[in-house]
Design an enzyme around this catalytic site. Structure first.
Site, PDB file in Angstrom:
ATOM      1  N   TRP A  82      -7.908  -9.526  -7.726  1.00  0.00           N
ATOM      2  CA  TRP A  82      -6.794  -9.854  -6.821  1.00  0.00           C
ATOM      3  C   TRP A  82      -6.532  -8.783  -5.767  1.00  0.00           C
ATOM      4  O   TRP A  82      -6.058  -9.088  -4.679  1.00  0.00           O
ATOM      5  CB  TRP A  82      -5.517 -10.131  -7.624  1.00  0.00           C
ATOM      6  CG  TRP A  82      -4.826  -8.923  -8.199  1.00  0.00           C
ATOM      7  CD1 TRP A  82      -5.138  -8.293  -9.360  1.00  0.00           C
ATOM      8  CD2 TRP A  82      -3.698  -8.227  -7.655  1.00  0.00           C
ATOM      9  NE1 TRP A  82      -4.281  -7.238  -9.574  1.00  0.00           N
ATOM     10  CE2 TRP A  82      -3.381  -7.175  -8.548  1.00  0.00           C
ATOM     11  CE3 TRP A  82      -2.917  -8.389  -6.499  1.00  0.00           C
ATOM     12  CZ2 TRP A  82      -2.319  -6.291  -8.321  1.00  0.00           C
ATOM     13  CZ3 TRP A  82      -1.870  -7.504  -6.270  1.00  0.00           C
ATOM     14  CH2 TRP A  82      -1.575  -6.475  -7.172  1.00  0.00           C
ATOM     15  N   ASP A 128      -1.972  -6.394 -15.320  1.00  0.00           N
ATOM     16  CA  ASP A 128      -1.785  -5.787 -13.997  1.00  0.00           C
ATOM     17  C   ASP A 128      -0.570  -4.862 -13.954  1.00  0.00           C
ATOM     18  O   ASP A 128       0.372  -5.001 -14.723  1.00  0.00           O
ATOM     19  CB  ASP A 128      -1.628  -6.873 -12.926  1.00  0.00           C
ATOM     20  CG  ASP A 128      -0.473  -7.821 -13.226  1.00  0.00           C
ATOM     21  OD1 ASP A 128      -0.260  -8.133 -14.418  1.00  0.00           O
ATOM     22  OD2 ASP A 128       0.221  -8.245 -12.286  1.00  0.00           O
ATOM     23  N   GLU A 129      -0.645  -3.933 -13.022  1.00  0.00           N
ATOM     24  CA  GLU A 129       0.500  -3.137 -12.564  1.00  0.00           C
ATOM     25  C   GLU A 129       1.300  -2.466 -13.684  1.00  0.00           C
ATOM     26  O   GLU A 129       2.525  -2.463 -13.658  1.00  0.00           O
ATOM     27  CB  GLU A 129       1.429  -4.009 -11.706  1.00  0.00           C
ATOM     28  CG  GLU A 129       0.735  -4.539 -10.470  1.00  0.00           C
ATOM     29  CD  GLU A 129       1.620  -5.429  -9.600  1.00  0.00           C
ATOM     30  OE1 GLU A 129       1.596  -5.242  -8.373  1.00  0.00           O
ATOM     31  OE2 GLU A 129       2.308  -6.311 -10.124  1.00  0.00           O
ATOM     32  N   HIS A 155       4.948  -6.186 -16.885  1.00  0.00           N
ATOM     33  CA  HIS A 155       5.582  -7.470 -16.536  1.00  0.00           C
ATOM     34  C   HIS A 155       6.155  -8.140 -17.789  1.00  0.00           C
ATOM     35  O   HIS A 155       6.170  -9.365 -17.874  1.00  0.00           O
ATOM     36  CB  HIS A 155       4.575  -8.402 -15.852  1.00  0.00           C
ATOM     37  CG  HIS A 155       4.191  -7.942 -14.471  1.00  0.00           C
ATOM     38  ND1 HIS A 155       4.946  -8.250 -13.355  1.00  0.00           N
ATOM     39  CD2 HIS A 155       3.150  -7.195 -14.035  1.00  0.00           C
ATOM     40  CE1 HIS A 155       4.366  -7.712 -12.276  1.00  0.00           C
ATOM     41  NE2 HIS A 155       3.276  -7.058 -12.664  1.00  0.00           N
ATOM     42  N   TYR A 206      -3.441 -15.396  -1.663  1.00  0.00           N
ATOM     43  CA  TYR A 206      -2.060 -15.337  -2.130  1.00  0.00           C
ATOM     44  C   TYR A 206      -1.195 -16.271  -1.290  1.00  0.00           C
ATOM     45  O   TYR A 206      -0.914 -16.014  -0.118  1.00  0.00           O
ATOM     46  CB  TYR A 206      -1.542 -13.894  -2.117  1.00  0.00           C
ATOM     47  CG  TYR A 206      -1.805 -13.199  -3.451  1.00  0.00           C
ATOM     48  CD1 TYR A 206      -2.948 -13.501  -4.185  1.00  0.00           C
ATOM     49  CD2 TYR A 206      -0.903 -12.278  -3.984  1.00  0.00           C
ATOM     50  CE1 TYR A 206      -3.190 -12.896  -5.415  1.00  0.00           C
ATOM     51  CE2 TYR A 206      -1.138 -11.663  -5.217  1.00  0.00           C
ATOM     52  CZ  TYR A 206      -2.285 -11.980  -5.925  1.00  0.00           C
ATOM     53  OH  TYR A 206      -2.520 -11.399  -7.138  1.00  0.00           O
ATOM     54  N   THR A 242       6.245 -16.719  -7.113  1.00  0.00           N
ATOM     55  CA  THR A 242       7.426 -17.459  -6.648  1.00  0.00           C
ATOM     56  C   THR A 242       8.706 -16.626  -6.563  1.00  0.00           C
ATOM     57  O   THR A 242       9.799 -17.170  -6.636  1.00  0.00           O
ATOM     58  CB  THR A 242       7.660 -18.696  -7.545  1.00  0.00           C
ATOM     59  OG1 THR A 242       7.858 -18.238  -8.900  1.00  0.00           O
ATOM     60  CG2 THR A 242       6.503 -19.656  -7.489  1.00  0.00           C
ATOM     61  N   GLU A 243       8.583 -15.310  -6.378  1.00  0.00           N
ATOM     62  CA  GLU A 243       9.784 -14.492  -6.199  1.00  0.00           C
ATOM     63  C   GLU A 243      10.668 -15.078  -5.091  1.00  0.00           C
ATOM     64  O   GLU A 243      11.889 -15.102  -5.208  1.00  0.00           O
ATOM     65  CB  GLU A 243       9.420 -13.047  -5.812  1.00  0.00           C
ATOM     66  CG  GLU A 243       8.822 -12.212  -6.921  1.00  0.00           C
ATOM     67  CD  GLU A 243       7.309 -12.246  -6.922  1.00  0.00           C
ATOM     68  OE1 GLU A 243       6.721 -13.263  -6.454  1.00  0.00           O
ATOM     69  OE2 GLU A 243       6.694 -11.269  -7.394  1.00  0.00           O
ATOM     70  N   ASP A 250       7.046 -13.183 -17.398  1.00  0.00           N
ATOM     71  CA  ASP A 250       7.156 -12.004 -16.529  1.00  0.00           C
ATOM     72  C   ASP A 250       8.545 -11.417 -16.730  1.00  0.00           C
ATOM     73  O   ASP A 250       9.288 -11.864 -17.610  1.00  0.00           O
ATOM     74  CB  ASP A 250       6.896 -12.397 -15.060  1.00  0.00           C
ATOM     75  CG  ASP A 250       6.260 -11.255 -14.269  1.00  0.00           C
ATOM     76  OD1 ASP A 250       6.869 -10.174 -14.205  1.00  0.00           O
ATOM     77  OD2 ASP A 250       5.159 -11.440 -13.728  1.00  0.00           O
TER      78      ASP A 250
HETATM   79  C1  ACM Z   1      -0.730  -9.462  -9.247  1.00  0.00           C
HETATM   80  O1  ACM Z   1      -0.539  -9.935  -8.124  1.00  0.00           O
HETATM   81  N1  ACM Z   1       0.032  -8.483  -9.702  1.00  0.00           N
HETATM   82  C2  ACM Z   1      -1.797  -9.953 -10.094  1.00  0.00           C
END
Ligand code: ACM
Ligand code: ZN
Length: 631
Positions: free
Chosen positions: A410, A343-344, A278, A435, A482-483, A204
């Site tokens: 998700w 994602d994102e 990411h 989550y 785990t941020e 990431d």
């Molecule tokens: C995610 O939580 N961005 C998969």
């Protein structure tokens, strides 16, 4: 026919009556398919022998581990015998396939004279052993010899097999790195509850965690960032010339060890390399792979809005690098799937990039969502050539799903529903239920994070939505990002007990779920966690604060509890309340004149059980505003 019906009725009634009687005797998580208790118990003493009909290395390994596990707290060294005379614990592989059990199920019969565990495979025996351990007194988890315990197993007949084949947890090892030893520990903890997949989020913006021999910069540069401590949102990027010393990675030898260790626990490791977004750790290691082609550093906290962590889809070098990476990943991990993230992706970088625009023209793509779909489809072909199947987060639906992709849903259940409609496989991980990085009780009593996912919320997940073909839902997963999880103790705290709830959701028949019984089983597990030095959250004892608007520019606060049998006491005088303070009777509370803070606590049987939660009057108003938002 009528006689059969009569017997069925008697049998079902017996099971129902049995359900209440077994409350404190049978504390197995996840709840087995069928449990029938009888009087009496099997006493585990030095006359007991271990017997098996199997000569396989797997079963012999299982028996040795079971023997060791028993010996530590009991001091009993169970002999392994070759015949079944006398008082035995027998582990048998069925000589002909028992249809009801499949390859993960088992039958367990405990009588006063024997314990008989049967399965079609060593996997089934492994799960049966987990059940036996949970049927023994909690002290079985002790790391030293424990006297004055009667080592007994209640007499019971259990038939058990899983509802879903995919029962996973995800650990984000990028945002914070966790050592090989910690990952092995996590596997041990998961196996107790019959989890069979560990998804490792290996790359990431905050770190690259797996050695790729052909691309050494990934671990020389990408695995390291500057030292920062504090709130995730406040962690500053690197100053000029500041050395990057925080991080780590797994060598391929480390990963082989993790994979082999997991395999012994019947857990498959699913690797994720998150692309095209990411991807800052990759971009920082090999500059030129993003649309802006700028040089970036790996970040400790959030990346800034103008930092493009997205790979350039118009650049062929990107696909060459990815081919190199996924060749090594495919060779290293035996899992038939590889997770490519997906994602994102902030598509504005593609929209402003001449190379991406050229690609869109050449490939007749109408918009940037279709460019993402082009990317994922190309990744699927790349993985297929290496003998692997693709999994992606539900954004891979946008612009058209790759032909054989499996979707990890998700952002809710909707992505999964849509993918199943298109006849694709789905793994359910809806954020609000799954989550494990979200708050698990009132934020005033928890380390800072975001959102909210109570234990009861996780327990309430039904992975198969109405009208969806259940054959397409492979199962589900709890995901720990785990941020805000800086060390392994906090990994445990965020995981347990919510992963107990999800273990039951993914294994047990829907109709066997029972919240009250589950809560009492969780309390039994807490005693085991204490003995195992596993940190866990006691958050379900904390009062829940709900804010209501009450008249013009004012608020009232209601208090409740997640579990039955707790009494709430509260204060408005800034003092920590105890049982001599007013008891909460269920009516909404308004802040008295001059009061700025409400505090509340729970008691059970005259003892404080939860942490103190609090809210200021201003905070309550703020929460009311937020309530109209996402959470
Ligand atoms: C995610 O939580 N961005 C998969
Ligand atoms: Zn580009």
């Amino acid at each position: 026919m009528k006689i059969k019906l009569l017997f069925l009725t008697i049998f079902l009634t017996a099971i129902l009556l049995d359900a209440s009687a077994r409350e404190d005797k049978i504390n197995v998580i996840p709840e087995p398919v069928a449990v029938k208790t009888t009087d009496g118990e099997f006493i585990l003493d030095k006359n007991v022998r271990l017997v098996t009909n199997s000569g396989s290395a797997d079963v012999s390994n299982l028996i040795q581990n079971f023997k060791k596990k028993i010996e530590v707290p009991t001091g009993i060294n169970l002999p392994i015998a070759s015949n079944s005379n006398g008082k035995n614990i027998s582990l048998e592989i069925n000589e002909s396939w028992d249809e009801a059990l499949g390859d993960e199920g088992y039958r367990l019969n405990v009588s006063e004279s024997s314990v008989s565990l049967r399965a079609n495979t060593s996997k089934g025996l492994f799960y049966g052993i987990q059940t036996i351990l949970q049927l023994l007194p909690v002290e079985i988890e002790s790391s030293h010899k424990t006297d004055k315990v009667s080592w007994k197993i209640p007499c019971v007949e259990i038939l058990d097999y899983p509802r879903f084949g995919w029962r996973g947890l995800m650990l984000d090892v990028s945002r914070h790195f966790f050592t090989k030893g910690e990952v092995l520990r996590y596997l041990d903890e998961m196996a107790r509850y019959k989890y069979n997949r560990l998804h490792l989020h290996l790359a990431d913006d905050q770190g690259w965690r797996i050695e790729i021999k052909a691309l050494p910069n990934l671990t020389k540069t990408g695995a390291w960032r500057v030292e920062r401590t504090g709130l995730y949102g406040d962690l500053l990027p690197a100053f000029e010339h500041e050395p990057a010393t925080d991080g780590g990675f797994y060598t391929q030898e480390d990963m082989k060890e993790i994979i082999a260790y997991a395999a012994k626990l019947h857990i498959v490791i699913l690797p994720e390399i998150d692309v095209p977004a990411h991807s800052l750790a990759l971009i920082a290691s090999y500059p030129g792979l993003s649309c802006t082609q700028k040089q970036y550093s790996v970040v400790a906290g959030r990346r800034g809005p103008y930092v493009d962590n997205v790979l350039c889809v118009g650049n062929e070098t990107v696909f060459e690098k990815l081919d190199t990476i996924f060749t090594e990943i495919a060779n290293l991990f035996p899992c038939k799937y590889i997770h490519i993230g997906g994602d994102e992706a902030d598509k504005s970088f593609w929209e402003n990039c001449p190379k991406c625009q050229k690609r869109m023209c050449e490939e007749h793509l109408d918009n940037s969502k279709e460019l993402q779909s082009y990317f994922v489809k190309r990744m699927e072909k790349m993985l297929k050539a290496k003998g692997k199947k693709l999994i992606g987060w539900d954004e891979i639906l946008e612009g058209g799903l790759a032909p054989e992709a499996t979707v990890m849903s998700w952002r809710g259940m909707q992505g999964g529903i849509e993918a199943a409609k298109q006849k694709h496989h789905v793994i359910m991980t809806p954020q609000r239920f799954c989550y494990l990085d979200l708050y698990q009780s009132d934020r005033s009593a928890e380390p800072p994070t975001y959102g909210m996912c109570l234990l009861s919320k996780s327990y309430s997940l039904e992975p198969v939505p109405e009208g969806v073909d259940d054959g397409l839902i492979l199962g589900g997963q709890g995901n720990l990002w785990t941020e805000s999880v800086p060390n392994y103790r906090q990994v445990q705290y965020m995981t347990w007990p919510r992963a107990l709830a999800l273990a039951e959701v993914f294994w047990s028949p829907k109709q066997n779920k029972n919240w009250e019984h589950f809560v009492s089983k969780v309390e039994n597990q807490f005693q085991r966690f204490d003995l195992l030095n596993i940190k866990y959250a006691r958050s379900f004892y904390n009062p829940i604060i709900s804010v209501n608007s009450s008249g013009y520019r004012d608020v009232s606060v209601s208090l409740s509890t997640e579990i039955e049998g707790l009494v709430i006491y509260y204060s408005f005088d800034n003092i920590n309340p105890d049982e001599f303070y007013p008891k909460y009777e269920g009516e909404p509370l308004t802040f008295p004149q001059g009061a700025s803070m409400l505090k509340a606590v729970t008691y059970r049987g005259g003892k404080q059980v939860g942490s103190i939660v609090s809210i200021t009057k201003e905070g309550a108003k703020q929460r009311l505003k937020e309530a109209s938002g996402m959470w």
